[in-house]
Design an enzyme around this catalytic site. Sequence first.
Site, PDB file in Angstrom:
ATOM      1  N   ASN A   1       0.841  -1.200   0.000  1.00 41.97           N
ATOM      2  CA  ASN A   1       0.000   0.000   0.000  1.00 41.97           C
ATOM      3  C   ASN A   1       0.876   1.251   0.000  1.00 41.97           C
ATOM      4  OD1 ASN A   1       0.390   0.964   2.859  1.00 41.97           O
ATOM      5  ND2 ASN A   1      -0.386  -1.101   3.252  1.00 41.97           N
TER       6      ASN A   1
ATOM      7  N   LYS B   1       8.712 -17.757  -9.212  1.00 42.60           N
ATOM      8  CA  LYS B   1       7.961 -16.672  -9.846  1.00 42.60           C
ATOM      9  C   LYS B   1       6.746 -17.231 -10.602  1.00 42.60           C
ATOM     10  CE  LYS B   1       8.610 -12.950 -13.090  1.00 42.60           C
ATOM     11  NZ  LYS B   1       9.271 -12.699 -14.351  1.00 42.60           N
TER      12      LYS B   1
ATOM     13  N   ILE C   1      -3.212  -6.453  14.748  1.00 42.10           N
ATOM     14  CA  ILE C   1      -2.178  -6.249  15.774  1.00 42.10           C
ATOM     15  C   ILE C   1      -2.689  -5.338  16.890  1.00 42.10           C
ATOM     16  CG2 ILE C   1       0.198  -5.462  16.179  1.00 42.10           C
ATOM     17  CD1 ILE C   1       0.650  -5.967  13.101  1.00 42.10           C
TER      18      ILE C   1
ATOM     19  N   PHE D   1      -5.007   4.379  14.358  1.00 40.67           N
ATOM     20  CA  PHE D   1      -5.283   5.351  13.308  1.00 40.67           C
ATOM     21  C   PHE D   1      -6.409   4.824  12.433  1.00 40.67           C
ATOM     22  CE2 PHE D   1      -2.126   8.766  13.158  1.00 40.67           C
ATOM     23  CZ  PHE D   1      -1.331   8.378  14.223  1.00 40.67           C
TER      24      PHE D   1
HETATM   25  N1  CTP Z   1      -4.131  -2.368  12.360  1.00 39.43           N
HETATM   26  C1  CTP Z   1      -3.367  -3.363  12.936  1.00 39.43           C
HETATM   27  N2  CTP Z   1      -3.358  -4.623  12.398  1.00 39.43           N
HETATM   28  C2  CTP Z   1      -4.074  -4.912  11.313  1.00 39.43           C
HETATM   29  C3  CTP Z   1      -4.862  -3.906  10.717  1.00 39.43           C
HETATM   30  C4  CTP Z   1      -4.850  -2.654  11.264  1.00 39.43           C
HETATM   31  O1  CTP Z   1      -2.700  -3.101  13.936  1.00 39.43           O
HETATM   32  N3  CTP Z   1      -4.056  -6.120  10.820  1.00 39.43           N
HETATM   33  C5  CTP Z   1      -4.187  -1.032  12.969  1.00 39.43           C
HETATM   34  C6  CTP Z   1      -3.529   0.058  12.145  1.00 39.43           C
HETATM   35  O2  CTP Z   1      -2.173   0.251  12.508  1.00 39.43           O
HETATM   36  C7  CTP Z   1      -4.381   1.274  12.487  1.00 39.43           C
HETATM   37  C8  CTP Z   1      -5.768   0.662  12.654  1.00 39.43           C
HETATM   38  O3  CTP Z   1      -5.549  -0.679  13.050  1.00 39.43           O
HETATM   39  O4  CTP Z   1      -4.021   1.830  13.716  1.00 39.43           O
HETATM   40  C9  CTP Z   1      -6.557   0.689  11.372  1.00 39.43           C
HETATM   41  O5  CTP Z   1      -7.719  -0.057  11.523  1.00 39.43           O
HETATM   42  P1  CTP Z   1      -8.311  -0.988  10.375  1.00 39.43           P
HETATM   43  O6  CTP Z   1      -9.597  -1.484  10.887  1.00 39.43           O
HETATM   44  O7  CTP Z   1      -7.414  -2.032   9.921  1.00 39.43           O
HETATM   45  O8  CTP Z   1      -8.417   0.023   9.225  1.00 39.43           O
HETATM   46  P2  CTP Z   1      -8.840  -0.355   7.778  1.00 39.43           P
HETATM   47  O9  CTP Z   1      -8.018  -1.449   7.193  1.00 39.43           O
HETATM   48  O10 CTP Z   1      -8.839   0.921   7.037  1.00 39.43           O
HETATM   49  O11 CTP Z   1     -10.248  -0.951   8.110  1.00 39.43           O
HETATM   50  P3  CTP Z   1     -11.529  -1.076   7.170  1.00 39.43           P
HETATM   51  O12 CTP Z   1     -11.018  -1.679   5.923  1.00 39.43           O
HETATM   52  O13 CTP Z   1     -12.419  -1.958   7.965  1.00 39.43           O
HETATM   53  O14 CTP Z   1     -12.002   0.329   7.021  1.00 39.43           O
END
Ligand code: CTP
Length: 404
Positions: free
Chosen positions: A210, A289, A307, A323
């Site tokens: 990303n 690959k 996490i 965040f």
């Molecule tokens: N986060 C994390 N571990 C993950 C996913 C996210 O620790 N596997 C943490 C990110 O560091 C951030 C927050 O969770 O602090 C973001 O939340 P998340 O629900 O993952 O955001 P999006 O992926 O944007 O969720 P959605 O697709 O449901 O909007």
Amino acid sequence: MNGLAGKRILLGITGGIAAYKAIELVRLLGKSGAEVQVVLTGAASQFVTPMTLQAVSGRPVRQDQFDPAHEAAMGHIELARWADMVLVVPASAGFMARLASGFADNLLATLCLATAAPIALAPAMNQQMWQNAATQDNVMRLQQRGIVLWGPASGDQACGETGPGRMLEPEALLYRVQSHFSPGALDGVRVLLTAGPTREPLDPVRFIGNRSSGKMGFSLATAFVAAGARVELVAGPVALATPAGVDRIDVETACEMEQAVMDRVGGCDIFVGCAAVADYRPERIANQKIKKHNDEMEIRLVRNPDILARVAARPAAPFTVGFAAETQDPEGYAEKKRIAKRIDMIAANLVGAPEGGFERDENALTLLWEGGREQLPMSDKRQLAERLVAVVAERYLAARHPSR
Ligand code: CTP
């Protein structure tokens, strides 16, 4: 950390119903050892009296720009030089406009122009006035010049409306002043952060990734070190130098990041999940690959561990901050995430807009916690990180010492 002994605070009060709270702040500053010189604008004296403020500050209050008695003793230029810090509590919309335009048509505005000391404003006004484009324009101009804004908070207002524009409480303002003079607010506190993107491999040469640059997380690590914390930073693949004093652990995938966090989270006081962790990873990673064969191809993805939620769910969890980057309704979605993941605070921002967010140097955030919120307006990520750390420190200390 509490001591403000010998610090000279020039405390300006402008006209607004929140002016009464400045009386308590003057008292708290005095109790912490600061010398406080109060300057009232004409409008402020409609809300609080010079007599009261003289009594709590122990000094005659200054009001008049052309007061011969004072100009003969400590004139306005000396007063501007005397201050270690200028604090305007409350700062009205009108006063901020005056300051943004550089008018010197009352004593307080003149002092703000004439001082070399740092200036902090605690805005208080009706929510519509705060959100008005003219006010937001002034806020941006003031911040670009290094003037710091503390608040406003959001909530019920004296006018009966609800929204952003409430002045921060005197205790919170006192804390900001203390942190300004002794930045070691988090002395000895252990902070663990995640930053950057993760890469989820498909084969030896390809991955799902990303656009996160890691800048926000790295700026936060720097700001935590400056506040005295011991910082460990678990970083995904980013092209950034390790900030001085930070212990960095490089990882690539979400599972590696989770392992690195879980190995270190015991005994940590604050956890900030700033990484853009991939929610899914390919179920299988090809050893070789992958070759193209057909017109279509399917990749089966499986969920990655969350996490942040896992850290928050631990017994004796640290103070957790997450965040939420959203393309719409950032506060609504962020609040849902805060509650679902059971974290202490969430920083919401809008992505996909022309400015701010991923790969940008600037960002704006709304911080939400149980029963409170604070808006951190658009600024560069370094400044934003410092403000975020100040609020995190305040909430962390309040959670650890509820009597604060
Ligand atoms: N986060 C994390 N571990 C993950 C996913 C996210 O620790 N596997 C943490 C990110 O560091 C951030 C927050 O969770 O602090 C973001 O939340 P998340 O629900 O993952 O955001 P999006 O992926 O944007 O969720 P959605 O697709 O449901 O909007």
